[in-house]
Scaffold this motif. Structure first.
Motif, PDB file in Angstrom:
ATOM      1  N   GLU A 154       6.665  -3.965  -0.085  1.00 44.48           N
ATOM      2  CA  GLU A 154       6.754  -2.506  -0.234  1.00 44.48           C
ATOM      3  C   GLU A 154       8.016  -2.018  -0.953  1.00 44.48           C
ATOM      4  O   GLU A 154       7.969  -1.066  -1.722  1.00 44.48           O
ATOM      5  CB  GLU A 154       6.634  -1.836   1.133  1.00 44.48           C
ATOM      6  CG  GLU A 154       5.269  -2.024   1.783  1.00 44.48           C
ATOM      7  CD  GLU A 154       4.113  -1.581   0.907  1.00 44.48           C
ATOM      8  OE1 GLU A 154       4.332  -0.819  -0.051  1.00 44.48           O
ATOM      9  OE2 GLU A 154       2.974  -2.028   1.172  1.00 44.48           O
ATOM     10  N   ALA A 177       7.414  -2.597  -4.666  1.00 39.58           N
ATOM     11  CA  ALA A 177       6.460  -1.653  -5.263  1.00 39.58           C
ATOM     12  C   ALA A 177       7.122  -0.286  -5.429  1.00 39.58           C
ATOM     13  O   ALA A 177       6.954   0.389  -6.446  1.00 39.58           O
ATOM     14  CB  ALA A 177       5.209  -1.552  -4.402  1.00 39.58           C
ATOM     15  N   HIS A 211       2.478  -3.772  -7.108  1.00 41.34           N
ATOM     16  CA  HIS A 211       2.089  -4.692  -6.032  1.00 41.34           C
ATOM     17  C   HIS A 211       1.290  -5.885  -6.553  1.00 41.34           C
ATOM     18  O   HIS A 211       1.219  -6.913  -5.880  1.00 41.34           O
ATOM     19  CB  HIS A 211       1.185  -3.962  -5.037  1.00 41.34           C
ATOM     20  CG  HIS A 211       1.897  -3.324  -3.892  1.00 41.34           C
ATOM     21  ND1 HIS A 211       2.816  -3.985  -3.119  1.00 41.34           N
ATOM     22  CD2 HIS A 211       1.786  -2.085  -3.340  1.00 41.34           C
ATOM     23  CE1 HIS A 211       3.238  -3.167  -2.146  1.00 41.34           C
ATOM     24  NE2 HIS A 211       2.627  -2.013  -2.269  1.00 41.34           N
ATOM     25  N   GLU A 213      -3.309  -2.171  -2.670  1.00 39.67           N
ATOM     26  CA  GLU A 213      -3.211  -3.084  -3.814  1.00 39.67           C
ATOM     27  C   GLU A 213      -4.105  -4.303  -3.676  1.00 39.67           C
ATOM     28  O   GLU A 213      -3.638  -5.430  -3.835  1.00 39.67           O
ATOM     29  CB  GLU A 213      -1.753  -3.518  -3.959  1.00 39.67           C
ATOM     30  CG  GLU A 213      -1.188  -4.357  -2.784  1.00 39.67           C
ATOM     31  CD  GLU A 213      -0.645  -3.582  -1.611  1.00 39.67           C
ATOM     32  OE1 GLU A 213      -0.971  -2.389  -1.490  1.00 39.67           O
ATOM     33  OE2 GLU A 213       0.104  -4.168  -0.806  1.00 39.67           O
ATOM     34  N   TYR A 252       9.866   0.796   2.732  1.00 37.00           N
ATOM     35  CA  TYR A 252       9.662   1.411   1.411  1.00 37.00           C
ATOM     36  C   TYR A 252      10.993   1.882   0.807  1.00 37.00           C
ATOM     37  O   TYR A 252      11.557   1.217  -0.049  1.00 37.00           O
ATOM     38  CB  TYR A 252       8.669   2.571   1.491  1.00 37.00           C
ATOM     39  CG  TYR A 252       7.245   2.188   1.839  1.00 37.00           C
ATOM     40  CD1 TYR A 252       6.248   2.192   0.873  1.00 37.00           C
ATOM     41  CD2 TYR A 252       6.881   1.857   3.131  1.00 37.00           C
ATOM     42  CE1 TYR A 252       4.933   1.862   1.179  1.00 37.00           C
ATOM     43  CE2 TYR A 252       5.570   1.527   3.451  1.00 37.00           C
ATOM     44  CZ  TYR A 252       4.605   1.533   2.470  1.00 37.00           C
ATOM     45  OH  TYR A 252       3.310   1.199   2.782  1.00 37.00           O
ATOM     46  N   MET A 259       0.839  -1.173   0.000  1.00 33.22           N
ATOM     47  CA  MET A 259       0.000   0.000   0.000  1.00 33.22           C
ATOM     48  C   MET A 259       0.879   1.229   0.000  1.00 33.22           C
ATOM     49  O   MET A 259       2.062   1.173   0.251  1.00 33.22           O
ATOM     50  CB  MET A 259      -0.980  -0.064   1.182  1.00 33.22           C
ATOM     51  CG  MET A 259      -0.510   0.426   2.505  1.00 33.22           C
ATOM     52  SD  MET A 259      -0.950   2.118   2.704  1.00 33.22           S
ATOM     53  CE  MET A 259      -2.707   2.080   2.353  1.00 33.22           C
ATOM     54  N   ALA A 260       0.306   2.370  -0.317  1.00 31.99           N
ATOM     55  CA  ALA A 260       1.078   3.608  -0.322  1.00 31.99           C
ATOM     56  C   ALA A 260       0.406   4.609   0.590  1.00 31.99           C
ATOM     57  O   ALA A 260      -0.805   4.757   0.566  1.00 31.99           O
ATOM     58  CB  ALA A 260       1.165   4.181  -1.726  1.00 31.99           C
ATOM     59  N   HIS A 292       2.950   2.337  -8.286  1.00 30.11           N
ATOM     60  CA  HIS A 292       3.245   1.628  -7.039  1.00 30.11           C
ATOM     61  C   HIS A 292       2.212   0.524  -6.797  1.00 30.11           C
ATOM     62  O   HIS A 292       2.559  -0.634  -6.556  1.00 30.11           O
ATOM     63  CB  HIS A 292       3.254   2.635  -5.885  1.00 30.11           C
ATOM     64  CG  HIS A 292       3.539   2.038  -4.539  1.00 30.11           C
ATOM     65  ND1 HIS A 292       4.761   2.143  -3.929  1.00 30.11           N
ATOM     66  CD2 HIS A 292       2.765   1.325  -3.698  1.00 30.11           C
ATOM     67  CE1 HIS A 292       4.731   1.510  -2.759  1.00 30.11           C
ATOM     68  NE2 HIS A 292       3.517   1.015  -2.590  1.00 30.11           N
TER      69      HIS A 292
HETATM   70 ZN   LIG Z   1       2.722  -0.239  -1.154  1.00 23.27          ZN
END
Ligand SMILES: [Zn+2]
Length: 732
Positions: free
Chosen positions: A367, A370, A348, A316, A426, A1-2, A344
């Motif tokens: 992460e 991605a 994923h 994602e 990340y 996820m972002a 991103h």
């Molecule tokens: Zn992510």
């Protein structure tokens, strides 16, 4: 996820490309005293050793039926988990089940079963003969829920009701779910840990005017008898981790397309269809690039990008990414502004979805990849400069966190799964992947990635799987690299020095002039502008037509640093039009107001009537008008607060009226009208402005407003705040 946080670009970094550096290296950072004294969250007692939980069974399939009653903010569910015991006969089946779910019945293979609770687990007691090893059984749980309010990633996860608090935007309704890390259990009882993959399907009943998007392929979408509700069936026939199960629903605009044979769904809130093209137009390009780079074609039967109100960042979910509607962009915000987030989440779908970390201590496998593949897409699409800047920004992001603490990328010592999503997971991991690629070369790196995905597809993975796949595919034993960079904390600290090439200094302006592409090599021209050189004025004027909107904004700032000329005033006034980038209009307005506010009132007033995404142009115009001419500002604000205007515009104008004197008549009339209108969100904004102006004349309206709010939960917050505003004013 972002998350919505982005690493800030390192200032001056790009101009340093023109400076001959004797060595480029990581910068040595020593923690400040306060930072060093903060406890390391990856050390005991905050952290504890964690492993993936033991499994009693193999979850094979999850089928969830959900009836969504938006009016009551309630869900009724039936979860059917098909599973087979891994060991001897199974007498009880343990499913993750949130405390907020009220279980009303259980069954095993259709026979009623008793149940108990054990913390986060629902324990279903198998009636009669225990389930033998390897034999499929269907464990059904009937339940109600929806009482709580789920949040985006980092804010609790779970089942979220859109539009739960009073708002002027009446079109905001619907729901979304957020599973990562362990939050799908708050709306569906199942095995909710990524060490077991299963196929899934969802059958969801919602109001008839809604759409529902789930994972996999649509099976059916039918209006129910009576026409008040519809039932939507989605099925995912490839196994995945259950945290990637998701549903979004509401009044939605959906545009469908296709890449190769994969259906694409672009999903936005009703009324936002015009933002689909500028937000998502490069999705097919990304699908093509990631399929080529990994050597594995996009693995799922469709790809939906669902932009939802009140969601933050991106998630994602398998074949069905959830995004925040606020991230949707239009062409005047910049060229493909949403590409980073979209790339991103799409990356994923391979790293995180086709293979998922087996336990949350291996989060970096999701992460870092991605984040790194997002940069690889920029390298492919925008060129090497964009990639270099991305890696540079990632390194800076990690080094900021390294002042506070350093931990191994892969670790089983952590406080809770959500804490794993930090600047190690990340950016540091992305930088380490960059280092690995540089060390072993593209053929070995991408060959290893391909083997890793092909060998482990539809399975949970741990770091050893990646290390082994690269070693096997390339023949290069990368164990020493993994020991150093992945299993141990820290980073190299190098001494370096640089020299300024005096002779090449004049080269700088020429380089800026030649840097005329859509994706400029130089991150910023601000340091050159700071020199305030009159001979560069023609260059700044020419850059007002640069294809990169950011460069145009910088050109306006550069002109603002020089003495005002009639020609530049005319140039900047011309930028304030219906097609220019919002940022360029904002910078031009600021410059014109600084040069001669009263002389440019007409342009500020024009901008105060200009619609823009998130009303950024009006917001700037109001602020500048308030400084330049409060009386004219009051007129502009009163016009924008009129009931005929959109809610966002009215809210902005009523809010800015707090900066005017209490006795200013036009705004006082508008604030009074908004208080009497009693639309909760707008009335509260008006009440806050009345407090800032200390306008006791409007106290009677405030008292009537306070009485009008019901004591029910949604309005209670408003009633309390208006009450405190009244108390403050009475003290005056
Ligand atoms: Zn992510």
């Amino acid at each position: 996820m972002a998350t919505q946080k982005r690493p800030s670009p390192a200032a001056l970094r790009a101009l340093s490309l023109l400076i001959s550096a004797t060595a480029a290296a990581a910068v040595a950072l020593t923690p400040g005293r306060a930072e060093a004294q903060q406890p390391n969250p990856f050390q005991p007692p905050q952290a504890r050793v964690q492993y993936a939980p033991d499994r009693d069974y193999d979850l094979k399939h999850l089928k969830v039926r959900l009836r969504v009653d938006y009016g009551k903010r309630a869900i009724e569910g039936v979860a059917a988990n098909t599973l087979a015991p891994l060991r001897g006969p199974l007498r009880e089946v343990r499913l993750h089940c949130g405390k907020e779910l009220a279980v009303t019945g259980c069954a095993v293979n259709g026979v009623k079963a008793d149940h108990t609770r054990d913390g986060e687990f629902l324990v279903v007691l198998v009636p009669g003969v225990p389930i033998p090893r390897g034999r499929d059984a269907v464990v059904t749980v009937t339940y109600t829920g929806g009482k709580g309010q789920g949040g985006s990633f980092g804010a609790g996860g779970g089942f979220h009701w859109i539009g739960s608090s009073p708002t002027y935007d009446k079109s905001r309704e619907g729901f979304w779910t957020q599973g990562e890390t362990g939050y799908n259990r708050t709306w569906v009882p199942t095995w909710d840990y990524p060490n077991d993959f299963a196929t899934t399907e969802s059958i969801t009943t919602v109001p008839a005017h809604w759409s529902v998007v789930g994972n996999g392929v649509p099976v059916s979408d039918t209006l129910d008898k009576g026409g008040k509700t519809r039932t939507v069936h989605w099925r995912m026939t490839q196994p995945h981790a259950t945290y990637l199960l998701s549903l979004v629903g509401g009044p939605l605009d959906i545009k469908k397309s296709v890449w190769r044979d994969v259906p694409l769904w672009y999903v936005v809130p009703k009324g936002r269809a015009s933002l689909i093209e500028p937000s998502f137009s490069d999705t097919p390009q990304m699908l093509e690039f990631f399929s080529q780079a990994t050597g594995v074609k996009y693995p799922w039967p469709k790809y939906a990008q669902n932009a939802m109100h009140e969601f933050g960042g991106g998630m994602e979910n398998v074949s069905s990414t959830t995004l925040g509607a606020n991230a949707l962009t239009d062409a005047r915000q910049g060229y493909r502004n949403m590409s980073g987030l979209n790339a991103h989440e799409l990356a994923h779908q391979w790293f995180g979805d086709l293979v998922s970390c087996r336990d949350w201590g291996n989060t970096w496998l999701n992460e870092s990849f991605a984040t790194y593949f997002q940069n690889l897409y920029f390298e492919h699409h925008q060129g090497k400069n964009a990639y270099d800047r991305g890696i540079d920004g990632a390194m800076a992001g990690y080094l900021r966190e390294a002042r506070r603490y350093k931990r191994p990328l892969a670790t089983n010592l952590y406080a809770n799964p959500d804490r794993m999503f930090d600047s190690h997971a990340y950016p540091k991991g992305a930088t380490v992947l960059h280092t690995l690629r540089r060390q072993i070369g593209d053929a070995a790196f991408f060959g290893g990635i391909r083997r890793y995905l092909e060998k482990n597809r539809h399975q949970p993975v741990e770091t050893e799987d990646l290390c082994r796949a690269i070693t096997e595919a390339s023949g290069i034993n990368v164990e020493p690299f993994f020991d150093q960079w992945v299993y141990k904390p820290g980073h190299p600290v190098l001494d370096y020095s640089w020299t300024w090439d005096e002779a090449k200094k004049q080269a700088v302006a020429a380089a800026v002039r030649e840097d005329s592409g859509r994706f400029p090599a130089l991150a910023t021209i601000n340091p050159l502008a700071e020199l305030k050189r009159e001979d560069l004025r023609p260059l700044w004027r020419s850059l007002l037509a640069h294809p990169d909107f950011g460069r145009r904004e910088e050109a306006v700032r550069a002109l603002a640093l020089l003495p005002k000329t009639a020609e530049d005033v005319a140039l900047l006034r011309a930028q304030v039009n219906q097609t220019a980038p919002y940022g360029v209009i904002q910078r031009s307005l600021e410059t014109l107001a600084a040069w001669d506010g009263p002389g440019n009132i007409d342009v500020l007033e024009k901008a105060a009537r200009m619609p823009s995404r998130f009303e950024v142009v009006r917001a700037t115009a109001f602020s500048l008008l308030l400084k330049a001419d409060p009386a004219r500002a009051a007129s502009a604000l009163a016009a924008a607060a009129a009931p005929s205007q959109p809610g966002e515009v009215r809210d902005l104008a009523l809010g800015r009226m707090g900066d005017l004197p209490a006795e200013e008549p036009k705004s006082r009339a508008a604030l009074g009208a908004a208080l009497r209108e009693r639309e909760p969100s707008l009335a509260l904004t008006a009440a806050r402005s009345v407090r800032r102006r200390k306008d006791k004349v409007l106290l009677p309206e405030l008292r009537t407003l306070e009485k009008s709010f019901a004591a029910e939960e949604a309005s209670a917050r408003f009633k309390t705040e208006v009450g405190s505003i009244i108390a403050d004013l009475e003290k005056e």
